[in-house]
Design a protein around this motif. Sequence first.
Motif, PDB file in Angstrom:
ATOM      1  N   LEU A   8       0.954   4.117 -10.008  1.00  0.00           N
ATOM      2  CA  LEU A   8       0.330   3.256  -9.005  1.00  0.00           C
ATOM      3  C   LEU A   8       1.380   3.000  -7.918  1.00  0.00           C
ATOM      4  CD1 LEU A   8      -1.383   0.623 -11.342  1.00  0.00           C
ATOM      5  CD2 LEU A   8      -2.581   2.223  -9.827  1.00  0.00           C
ATOM      6  N   PRO A   9       1.580   3.953  -7.005  1.00  0.00           N
ATOM      7  CA  PRO A   9       2.649   3.815  -6.009  1.00  0.00           C
ATOM      8  C   PRO A   9       2.602   2.492  -5.242  1.00  0.00           C
ATOM      9  CG  PRO A   9       1.696   6.005  -5.910  1.00  0.00           C
ATOM     10  CD  PRO A   9       0.857   5.216  -6.875  1.00  0.00           C
ATOM     11  N   ASP A  57      -0.524  12.352  -5.130  1.00  0.00           N
ATOM     12  CA  ASP A  57       0.612  12.587  -6.018  1.00  0.00           C
ATOM     13  C   ASP A  57       0.075  13.100  -7.350  1.00  0.00           C
ATOM     14  OD1 ASP A  57      -0.651  10.417  -6.990  1.00  0.00           O
ATOM     15  OD2 ASP A  57       1.027   9.037  -6.834  1.00  0.00           O
ATOM     16  N   ASP A  58       0.776  12.825  -8.429  1.00  0.00           N
ATOM     17  CA  ASP A  58       0.304  13.381  -9.694  1.00  0.00           C
ATOM     18  C   ASP A  58      -0.705  12.479 -10.401  1.00  0.00           C
ATOM     19  OD1 ASP A  58       1.888  11.345 -10.553  1.00  0.00           O
ATOM     20  OD2 ASP A  58       3.275  12.573 -11.713  1.00  0.00           O
ATOM     21  N   ALA A  92       0.887  -1.169   0.000  1.00  0.00           N
ATOM     22  CA  ALA A  92       0.000   0.000   0.000  1.00  0.00           C
ATOM     23  C   ALA A  92       0.920   1.212   0.000  1.00  0.00           C
ATOM     24  CB  ALA A  92      -0.920   0.009   1.216  1.00  0.00           C
ATOM     25  N   GLY A  93       0.524   2.276  -0.654  1.00  0.00           N
ATOM     26  CA  GLY A  93       1.369   3.460  -0.749  1.00  0.00           C
ATOM     27  C   GLY A  93       0.989   4.513   0.282  1.00  0.00           C
ATOM     28  N   ALA A  94       1.832   5.505   0.436  1.00  0.00           N
ATOM     29  CA  ALA A  94       1.508   6.623   1.330  1.00  0.00           C
ATOM     30  C   ALA A  94       0.298   7.359   0.770  1.00  0.00           C
ATOM     31  CB  ALA A  94       2.702   7.568   1.425  1.00  0.00           C
ATOM     32  N   PRO A  98      -4.823  -1.253  -2.341  1.00  0.00           N
ATOM     33  CA  PRO A  98      -3.662  -1.959  -1.780  1.00  0.00           C
ATOM     34  C   PRO A  98      -3.572  -3.326  -2.439  1.00  0.00           C
ATOM     35  CG  PRO A  98      -4.897  -0.891  -0.052  1.00  0.00           C
ATOM     36  CD  PRO A  98      -5.732  -0.771  -1.309  1.00  0.00           C
ATOM     37  N   THR A  99      -2.400  -3.719  -2.861  1.00  0.00           N
ATOM     38  CA  THR A  99      -2.338  -4.842  -3.786  1.00  0.00           C
ATOM     39  C   THR A  99      -1.249  -5.835  -3.403  1.00  0.00           C
ATOM     40  OG1 THR A  99      -2.259  -5.401  -6.136  1.00  0.00           O
ATOM     41  CG2 THR A  99      -0.854  -3.586  -5.409  1.00  0.00           C
ATOM     42  N   SER A 100      -0.886  -6.712  -4.326  1.00  0.00           N
ATOM     43  CA  SER A 100       0.071  -7.775  -4.029  1.00  0.00           C
ATOM     44  C   SER A 100       0.622  -8.331  -5.335  1.00  0.00           C
ATOM     45  CB  SER A 100      -0.602  -8.886  -3.204  1.00  0.00           C
ATOM     46  OG  SER A 100      -1.776  -9.343  -3.845  1.00  0.00           O
TER      47      SER A 100
END
Lengths: 365, 389
Positions: free
Chosen positions: B266-267, B261-262, B248-250, B380-382
């Motif tokens: 996909l952070p 973000d921009d 998962a990203g910030a 949130p991924t994997s």
Amino acid sequence: MTTVSDGDLEALAERLIAEGEVRGEPAADPVNLPMIRHWVDAMGDTNPIYTDPVFAAAGVHGEIVAPPAMAQVWTMPGPRGGKTTRSTVDDLLAAVNAAGYTGVVATNCEQTYHRYARLGDLLTPATRLTSMIGPKLTALGQGYFVTWNVTWYDADGEPVTEMLFRVLKFRPRTRGESGNGAASREAAATAAREAASRPAAPGATAQAEGGGPAKGSAGPGSGGGRRPYPLKPAKNQDTEFFWEGVAAGELRIQRCGDCGALRHPPGPMCLACRSTATGYTVAAGTGEVYSYVVHHHPPVPGRETPFVVAVVALPEGVRVVGNVVDCAPEDVGIGLPVRVTFQAMDDELTLPMWTPLDEPAGGTR
Amino acid sequence: MTFVRRTAVAGVGATDFSKNSGRSELRLAAEAVCAALDDAGLTPADVNGLVTYTQDTNQEISVAREVGVGDLTFFSRVHYGGGAACGTVMQAAMAVATGVADVVVCYRAFNERSGRRFGQPDARLGGEPSSQGLEMSWHVPYGLMTPAAWVAMFARRYMHTYGATSEDFGRVAVAMRRHAATNPAAWFHGQPITLDEHQSSRWIVEPLHLLDCCQESDGAVALVVTSLERARDLRRSPAVIAAAAQGAGAGQAMMTSYYRDDMSGLPEMGVVARGLWAQSGLTPADVQAAILYDHFTPFVLSQLEELGFCGRGEARHFIADGGIELDGRLPVNPHGGQLGEAYIHGMNGIAEAVRQLRGTSVNQLQDVTNILVTAGTGVPTSGLILTRD
């Protein structure tokens, strides 16, 4: 604080009043028997002079006439709108909404009949904004009384019916405000319901309040009050201030009480310093489309497709999601300057939306 | 105690994929679990762990009862929709590597077409003041409430930033449907499409056409995870777990990370990518094929960039000229993906990765040693890297 000040409003009203009478689109159909039948059936008026040719021929008019109170019916747009022309009343009510006077209650409707409309008459309305008085403190809140006249002319340019219509546009009270808050909120809700179910001037109240994205679901004439808008936000202690702001015509952005950092969407803590002393600031109400979509399918409850949803970047440095209204989807693009507008979706929920800011510098904002 | 190269997928099983299974979701789960165990040469009595998605309606204990699994020493759920897919395998591998369980079955079963359809608006999304309900409440009241719409918002910004076009997205759909056309298990078996057909398909949510959106499906897939050592003694060649990561990203949100973000990447997939490359010691050049989550075409491009198969904004060139087709520079989703085979929330893609390593796919690629798999995008991924023993 808001995008339009009271001074701006009054100057705008003066300008629009000076424009005088503005003609609208002629009725889609001439005065006709099928529509009369529907109307008298709905109203429970059994007078045969409106529907029975034989009876009517023997009467004082010598032919079928339309019930005079139907005046508005002939030129009223349907719930999905229709051909509409610019009206000074619409312009003013849009600005009044933008200034935060989002509540509405109809206070006067007076009709003058110059003659009966006959089958085949093609009526054309003309609207004249006559006054805006206020701000006045009323039981519902502070507001302006806006009055206009509509005259329906026949093909020869002779007046058939005139109508004076007056609404109170008020700033809804927010919870916690002094006075009997709950009671006045209830009164406001009742008033709004009444206003919604009462006929208004062509395209005026309906478009100012429930037009755009909720056409057909929040408009007038649907019976005893506005249908509840189905897409309600969940709220909690962290987010309530935002929705209270919207109801009061303010776009509020969370601001940390300690370090002043802004954030949206809001939450329980400052993302910069972890302070829980959350407050808010009122956004200037302008922004720029950062990204957007045009929704076509599947159907969404409470919405007419297509509709536009955008991520809007505010000059304050946060982004907000909302609909872009009052312009065609193909006119929306990334970078489009927009300003906030507030739309009542039902008796309870107002949403902030965005409309193109296509006005040169030095305008009313 | 690491699971890396010490655990493996030893069996895969699936039901038929359809628009109306005519059976209960629990029955679909039970059928897939039994098929996976049969494939591995194991019995329900060998199983002591079960993992699924939080969105699955079949409890671990219900599935255990139906198929005759006895004592369970490990049961777990992974959240965030289709982002859970490879995460179930990661959790199973962790359980096996730590000795908590010996044989763990991961499953996903639903009637997503004939029952509850994720593509339809659900007014309840914003109804509860849970943290997720509150998150949704910044979007649902404006009618922004379908997965296609959430993704379209990113797609528009991606197009603006990098000059990608609807045709670029269309090339993904064309490739997936080409692959599905020769896969008898695929719903779109025998039904390839052209780029013109993609372009003339109706708008769902601009800038996404109908053919940018995956189908909705009924079906189930199950995977058997055990130690590499044990897998070597079973019926099939093991698909070794060379890496398994969640991310998962910030500033992450569910499908609506519009505030951080921009909006052109996909952070969270970047987090997964770093985990996969670090664990496996591999680089993108070592991977012969990829299974990329394709519920909507635009995120296939973003994933290629986040995973390092090409630079930022370059995916449209990477996929041009059949770049992700069976004979391209990186074959993606040889089974046809969710656009072509079926939408089983990413689990059918993991099964295809295992078949490619075994050499048993209907669209078998040559010399696949390492294959990368991803899960749901926008959430949130994997991810996984599976390799030959």
